[in-house]
Scaffold this motif. Structure first.
Motif, PDB file in Angstrom:
ATOM      1  N   MET A  69       0.839  -1.203   0.000  1.00 16.63           N
ATOM      2  CA  MET A  69       0.000   0.000   0.000  1.00 16.63           C
ATOM      3  C   MET A  69       0.873   1.252   0.000  1.00 16.63           C
ATOM      4  SD  MET A  69      -3.392  -0.573   2.333  1.00 16.63           S
ATOM      5  CE  MET A  69      -2.533  -0.678   3.876  1.00 16.63           C
ATOM      6  N   GLY A  70       0.350   2.303  -0.603  1.00 16.56           N
ATOM      7  CA  GLY A  70       1.066   3.567  -0.648  1.00 16.56           C
ATOM      8  C   GLY A  70       0.459   4.481  -1.686  1.00 16.56           C
ATOM      9  N   VAL A  71       1.195   5.532  -2.010  1.00 22.44           N
ATOM     10  CA  VAL A  71       0.734   6.524  -2.976  1.00 22.44           C
ATOM     11  C   VAL A  71       1.890   6.910  -3.873  1.00 22.44           C
ATOM     12  CG1 VAL A  71      -0.176   8.868  -3.240  1.00 22.44           C
ATOM     13  CG2 VAL A  71      -0.957   7.457  -1.365  1.00 22.44           C
ATOM     14  N   ARG A  72       1.622   6.981  -5.164  1.00 21.56           N
ATOM     15  CA  ARG A  72       2.583   7.500  -6.130  1.00 21.56           C
ATOM     16  C   ARG A  72       1.961   8.776  -6.700  1.00 21.56           C
ATOM     17  NH1 ARG A  72       4.023   3.107  -9.533  1.00 21.56           N
ATOM     18  NH2 ARG A  72       5.612   2.730  -8.001  1.00 21.56           N
ATOM     19  N   TYR A  73       2.741   9.850  -6.748  1.00 26.43           N
ATOM     20  CA  TYR A  73       2.210  11.107  -7.261  1.00 26.43           C
ATOM     21  C   TYR A  73       3.262  11.828  -8.086  1.00 26.43           C
ATOM     22  CZ  TYR A  73       4.732  13.267  -3.357  1.00 26.43           C
ATOM     23  OH  TYR A  73       5.707  13.668  -2.480  1.00 26.43           O
ATOM     24  N   GLY A  74       2.779  12.615  -9.031  1.00 31.07           N
ATOM     25  CA  GLY A  74       3.676  13.352  -9.903  1.00 31.07           C
ATOM     26  C   GLY A  74       2.903  14.386 -10.681  1.00 31.07           C
ATOM     27  N   SER A  75       3.498  14.867 -11.749  1.00 32.86           N
ATOM     28  CA  SER A  75       2.888  15.948 -12.519  1.00 32.86           C
ATOM     29  C   SER A  75       1.581  15.521 -13.185  1.00 32.86           C
ATOM     30  CB  SER A  75       3.873  16.454 -13.571  1.00 32.86           C
ATOM     31  OG  SER A  75       4.250  15.388 -14.421  1.00 32.86           O
ATOM     32  N   GLU A  76       1.410  14.227 -13.458  1.00 32.79           N
ATOM     33  CA  GLU A  76       0.188  13.758 -14.115  1.00 32.79           C
ATOM     34  C   GLU A  76      -0.966  13.584 -13.145  1.00 32.79           C
ATOM     35  OE1 GLU A  76       3.038  11.497 -14.371  1.00 32.79           O
ATOM     36  OE2 GLU A  76       3.791  12.895 -15.866  1.00 32.79           O
ATOM     37  N   GLY A  77      -0.661  13.220 -11.905  1.00 28.27           N
ATOM     38  CA  GLY A  77      -1.720  12.975 -10.943  1.00 28.27           C
ATOM     39  C   GLY A  77      -1.248  12.093  -9.816  1.00 28.27           C
ATOM     40  N   ILE A  78      -2.180  11.336  -9.279  1.00 28.92           N
ATOM     41  CA  ILE A  78      -1.900  10.526  -8.106  1.00 28.92           C
ATOM     42  C   ILE A  78      -2.402   9.101  -8.353  1.00 28.92           C
ATOM     43  CG2 ILE A  78      -4.090  11.089  -6.970  1.00 28.92           C
ATOM     44  CD1 ILE A  78      -2.541  11.293  -4.340  1.00 28.92           C
ATOM     45  N   VAL A  80      -3.309   5.811  -5.988  1.00 28.83           N
ATOM     46  CA  VAL A  80      -3.461   5.290  -4.635  1.00 28.83           C
ATOM     47  C   VAL A  80      -3.455   3.767  -4.712  1.00 28.83           C
ATOM     48  CG1 VAL A  80      -4.958   5.214  -2.607  1.00 28.83           C
ATOM     49  CG2 VAL A  80      -4.819   7.312  -3.966  1.00 28.83           C
ATOM     50  N   HIS A  81      -2.512   3.156  -4.016  1.00 27.02           N
ATOM     51  CA  HIS A  81      -2.424   1.697  -3.938  1.00 27.02           C
ATOM     52  C   HIS A  81      -3.090   1.275  -2.637  1.00 27.02           C
ATOM     53  CE1 HIS A  81       0.500   1.125  -7.259  1.00 27.02           C
ATOM     54  NE2 HIS A  81       0.720   2.402  -6.983  1.00 27.02           N
ATOM     55  N   GLY A  82      -4.278   0.732  -2.738  1.00 23.54           N
ATOM     56  CA  GLY A  82      -5.050   0.359  -1.567  1.00 23.54           C
ATOM     57  C   GLY A  82      -4.981  -1.128  -1.277  1.00 23.54           C
ATOM     58  N   LEU A  83      -5.768  -1.526  -0.289  1.00 22.29           N
ATOM     59  CA  LEU A  83      -5.779  -2.924   0.117  1.00 22.29           C
ATOM     60  C   LEU A  83      -6.432  -3.820  -0.933  1.00 22.29           C
ATOM     61  CD1 LEU A  83      -5.030  -4.837   2.404  1.00 22.29           C
ATOM     62  CD2 LEU A  83      -7.266  -4.397   3.408  1.00 22.29           C
ATOM     63  N   LEU A  84      -7.480  -3.310  -1.585  1.00 21.38           N
ATOM     64  CA  LEU A  84      -8.193  -4.131  -2.550  1.00 21.38           C
ATOM     65  C   LEU A  84      -7.992  -3.721  -4.001  1.00 21.38           C
ATOM     66  CD1 LEU A  84     -11.556  -4.544  -0.610  1.00 21.38           C
ATOM     67  CD2 LEU A  84      -9.603  -6.113  -0.699  1.00 21.38           C
ATOM     68  N   ARG A  85      -7.649  -2.450  -4.232  1.00 20.50           N
ATOM     69  CA  ARG A  85      -7.483  -1.988  -5.613  1.00 20.50           C
ATOM     70  C   ARG A  85      -6.606  -0.747  -5.670  1.00 20.50           C
ATOM     71  NH1 ARG A  85     -13.041   0.699  -7.648  1.00 20.50           N
ATOM     72  NH2 ARG A  85     -11.665   1.310  -9.290  1.00 20.50           N
ATOM     73  N   ASN A  86      -6.157  -0.424  -6.880  1.00 22.71           N
ATOM     74  CA  ASN A  86      -5.391   0.789  -7.132  1.00 22.71           C
ATOM     75  C   ASN A  86      -6.272   1.744  -7.926  1.00 22.71           C
ATOM     76  OD1 ASN A  86      -3.289  -0.656  -6.032  1.00 22.71           O
ATOM     77  ND2 ASN A  86      -2.297  -1.053  -7.977  1.00 22.71           N
ATOM     78  N   ARG A  87      -6.078   3.042  -7.717  1.00 20.88           N
ATOM     79  CA  ARG A  87      -6.842   4.022  -8.475  1.00 20.88           C
ATOM     80  C   ARG A  87      -5.913   5.161  -8.893  1.00 20.88           C
ATOM     81  NH1 ARG A  87     -11.972   5.213  -9.488  1.00 20.88           N
ATOM     82  NH2 ARG A  87     -12.803   3.895  -7.851  1.00 20.88           N
ATOM     83  N   ARG A  88      -5.963   5.489 -10.197  1.00 23.21           N
ATOM     84  CA  ARG A  88      -5.239   6.645 -10.732  1.00 23.21           C
ATOM     85  C   ARG A  88      -6.212   7.796 -10.891  1.00 23.21           C
ATOM     86  NH1 ARG A  88      -1.505   3.983 -15.363  1.00 23.21           N
ATOM     87  NH2 ARG A  88       0.042   3.201 -13.929  1.00 23.21           N
ATOM     88  N   THR A 115     -11.673   8.852  -2.518  1.00 20.19           N
ATOM     89  CA  THR A 115     -10.836   7.650  -2.496  1.00 20.19           C
ATOM     90  C   THR A 115      -9.993   7.665  -1.227  1.00 20.19           C
ATOM     91  OG1 THR A 115     -10.730   7.573  -4.911  1.00 20.19           O
ATOM     92  CG2 THR A 115      -9.020   6.377  -3.701  1.00 20.19           C
ATOM     93  N   PRO A 116     -10.248   6.750  -0.288  1.00 21.10           N
ATOM     94  CA  PRO A 116      -9.463   6.732   0.954  1.00 21.10           C
ATOM     95  C   PRO A 116      -8.029   6.271   0.703  1.00 21.10           C
ATOM     96  CG  PRO A 116     -10.985   4.884   0.890  1.00 21.10           C
ATOM     97  CD  PRO A 116     -11.267   5.720  -0.329  1.00 21.10           C
ATOM     98  N   ILE A 117      -7.130   6.790   1.505  1.00 27.16           N
ATOM     99  CA  ILE A 117      -5.721   6.389   1.444  1.00 27.16           C
ATOM    100  C   ILE A 117      -5.434   5.615   2.733  1.00 27.16           C
ATOM    101  CG2 ILE A 117      -3.339   7.163   1.183  1.00 27.16           C
ATOM    102  CD1 ILE A 117      -4.463   9.805   0.036  1.00 27.16           C
TER     103      ILE A 117
END
Length: 159
Positions: A69-78, A80-88, A115-117
């Motif tokens: 789990m975690g978060v990746r962020y940059g110039s394009e957006g964010i 979110v790597h969650g417990l059940l799924r990832n969301r861009r 979207t919860p983190i």
């Protein structure tokens, strides 16, 4: 030990290694306890074994997902790597990063989303883990305030 890294696609924030290991171990222990109970109460009946194997597989998947789990962020957006799924989520769709923590955003059709983190959420945490999570939330809350660079303009030269 830093769990924040930079890559070509931006920055990455992850919980402390201690936290990730404890979360992963928790899912593995829960799965093992349920499997032990099933085998103890059902014996080696075929249905009990199948259910135990399913519980074990789900426990392993949840242990791996909780560790990653975690978060990746940059110039394009964010992302979110969650417990059940990832969301861009695209940067221009994000309206706020809340203290919960969660991302408030709007889809292209104008609907509001949340979207919860979970990587940085929790109550009753150890003090050092809580401080680190608060730091990560602040990083995310201030990341989107950075000025946006026009992709058609060349980057300024460093001296």
């Amino acid at each position: 030990m830093s769990t924040r890294s930079e890559s070509a696609s931006g920055h990455e924030l992850r919980p402390l290694m201690f936290t990730r290991i404890v979360q992963a171990a928790l899912w593995a222990v829960i799965a093992a306890l349920v499997v032990g109970y099933l085998i103890d109460s059902q014996g080696l009946e075929p249905a009990g074994v199948v259910i135990a194997l399913v519980v074990l597989a789900v426990g392993v998947v949840l242990a791996i997902r909780s560790y990653r789990m975690g978060v990746r962020y940059g110039s394009e957006g964010i992302e979110v790597h969650g417990l059940l799924r990832n969301r861009r989520i695209a940067r221009d769709q994000i309206s706020k990063i809340t203290n919960f923590p969660a991302v408030r955003w709007q889809s292209a059709d104008g609907k509001s989303h949340w979207t919860p983190i979970f990587a940085f959420a929790g109550y009753g945490q150890l003090a050092f883990s809580h401080r680190y999570n608060q730091f990560c939330i602040l990083q995310l809350q201030t990341w989107n305030d950075e000025p946006r660079r026009n992709p058609t303009k060349p980057k300024p030269r460093r001296r």
